[in-house]
Scaffold this active site. Sequence first.
Site, PDB file in Angstrom:
ATOM      1  N   LYS A  92     -13.975  -0.792 -12.662  1.00  0.00           N
ATOM      2  CA  LYS A  92     -14.388  -2.044 -12.021  1.00  0.00           C
ATOM      3  C   LYS A  92     -14.934  -3.043 -13.049  1.00  0.00           C
ATOM      4  O   LYS A  92     -14.748  -4.256 -12.922  1.00  0.00           O
ATOM      5  CB  LYS A  92     -15.425  -1.750 -10.941  1.00  0.00           C
ATOM      6  CG  LYS A  92     -14.882  -0.945  -9.768  1.00  0.00           C
ATOM      7  CD  LYS A  92     -13.708  -1.655  -9.090  1.00  0.00           C
ATOM      8  CE  LYS A  92     -13.265  -0.928  -7.820  1.00  0.00           C
ATOM      9  NZ  LYS A  92     -12.185  -1.656  -7.117  1.00  0.00           N
ATOM     10  N   ASN A 122      -6.897  -5.557  -4.446  1.00  0.00           N
ATOM     11  CA  ASN A 122      -7.947  -4.835  -3.726  1.00  0.00           C
ATOM     12  C   ASN A 122      -7.890  -3.326  -3.917  1.00  0.00           C
ATOM     13  O   ASN A 122      -8.916  -2.651  -3.837  1.00  0.00           O
ATOM     14  CB  ASN A 122      -7.825  -5.152  -2.225  1.00  0.00           C
ATOM     15  CG  ASN A 122      -8.615  -4.203  -1.362  1.00  0.00           C
ATOM     16  OD1 ASN A 122      -9.840  -4.303  -1.245  1.00  0.00           O
ATOM     17  ND2 ASN A 122      -7.921  -3.241  -0.748  1.00  0.00           N
ATOM     18  N   ASP A 172       0.848  -1.188   0.000  1.00  0.00           N
ATOM     19  CA  ASP A 172       0.000   0.000   0.000  1.00  0.00           C
ATOM     20  C   ASP A 172       0.884   1.239   0.000  1.00  0.00           C
ATOM     21  O   ASP A 172       2.088   1.145   0.253  1.00  0.00           O
ATOM     22  CB  ASP A 172      -0.920  -0.007   1.228  1.00  0.00           C
ATOM     23  CG  ASP A 172      -2.223   0.771   1.004  1.00  0.00           C
ATOM     24  OD1 ASP A 172      -2.207   1.733   0.218  1.00  0.00           O
ATOM     25  OD2 ASP A 172      -3.241   0.407   1.621  1.00  0.00           O
ATOM     26  N   TYR A 191     -15.382   5.298 -12.227  1.00  0.00           N
ATOM     27  CA  TYR A 191     -15.176   4.190 -11.279  1.00  0.00           C
ATOM     28  C   TYR A 191     -15.783   2.895 -11.807  1.00  0.00           C
ATOM     29  O   TYR A 191     -15.145   1.840 -11.771  1.00  0.00           O
ATOM     30  CB  TYR A 191     -15.800   4.569  -9.939  1.00  0.00           C
ATOM     31  CG  TYR A 191     -15.586   3.573  -8.829  1.00  0.00           C
ATOM     32  CD1 TYR A 191     -14.312   3.287  -8.362  1.00  0.00           C
ATOM     33  CD2 TYR A 191     -16.672   2.938  -8.220  1.00  0.00           C
ATOM     34  CE1 TYR A 191     -14.110   2.389  -7.329  1.00  0.00           C
ATOM     35  CE2 TYR A 191     -16.481   2.043  -7.184  1.00  0.00           C
ATOM     36  CZ  TYR A 191     -15.205   1.766  -6.740  1.00  0.00           C
ATOM     37  OH  TYR A 191     -15.016   0.879  -5.714  1.00  0.00           O
ATOM     38  N   ASP A 203       6.212   0.684 -12.680  1.00  0.00           N
ATOM     39  CA  ASP A 203       7.583   0.190 -12.537  1.00  0.00           C
ATOM     40  C   ASP A 203       7.937  -0.090 -11.080  1.00  0.00           C
ATOM     41  O   ASP A 203       8.523  -1.130 -10.760  1.00  0.00           O
ATOM     42  CB  ASP A 203       8.568   1.195 -13.130  1.00  0.00           C
ATOM     43  CG  ASP A 203       8.459   1.296 -14.649  1.00  0.00           C
ATOM     44  OD1 ASP A 203       7.999   0.323 -15.270  1.00  0.00           O
ATOM     45  OD2 ASP A 203       8.828   2.350 -15.200  1.00  0.00           O
TER      46      ASP A 203
END
Length: 247
Positions: free
Chosen positions: A155, A87, A44, A151, A66
């Site tokens: 998805k 996720n 993260d 969005y 990269d």
Amino acid sequence: MNQDTAQSHPTRSHCAVVTGGARNIGQATALRLQQDGYHVIVVDIVEPEADSLKAEARQVDLADADATRRVMEEIAAHHTVTRLVNNVGIVAPALIEEARLEDFDKLMHLNVCSALVCTQALLPSMQASGMGRIVLNTSRVVLGKEGRTIYSATKGALQSMARTWALELAEHSITVNCVAPGPIATSAFWQNNPPDSERARRIIDNIPLSRMGQPEDVAQAISFFCDERSGFITGQTLFVCGGVTVG
């Protein structure tokens, strides 16, 4: 012992990587997979909140292809990765008239491209292990939701990729599935739908189960797809939505 009768708790040599695992659904998923017996590595841009996830966490901007590839290859060089949960994701709410191309590029790089980069980097580990589980966190917005042009496009792209990957990777006993959350009580949800707003109230009133979903509800579904015994399920999308998508 064959795959269908393998134990539900894997050995610690089986590593699970969770992108965007420092907060909300990602954190709940990482903690659940730890409980399931996996060696979990969170990737993260920020440090995980949960102490048990901090030691092995990697901090990287997952929108940087990269840098992400380097981190994933480093993980694969030291761990037997057999589970990957793609996720990470962000939302850029806007009606069609207000949707910006720069937001489209931003969300595509983080929500979609990162999933491809991570999967490509970790595939050799799964192939060498003779099995793998890849889960993509999508959303019920793929069925339509106002203000989610960009969005929902990202998805939907993830779900389309998952179906293709499921076919390509089946020969390696690698399954690919999607979990599509509905209204889940995350910081992102409350940011876009303030708790005291009419919009939030309307959303909750329209949930058949009459409550907001919790990150742990989504983690439960992801855990199921990651299980050794879920090896005959691939290319599927499971909506975790409290019944919102029914009817």
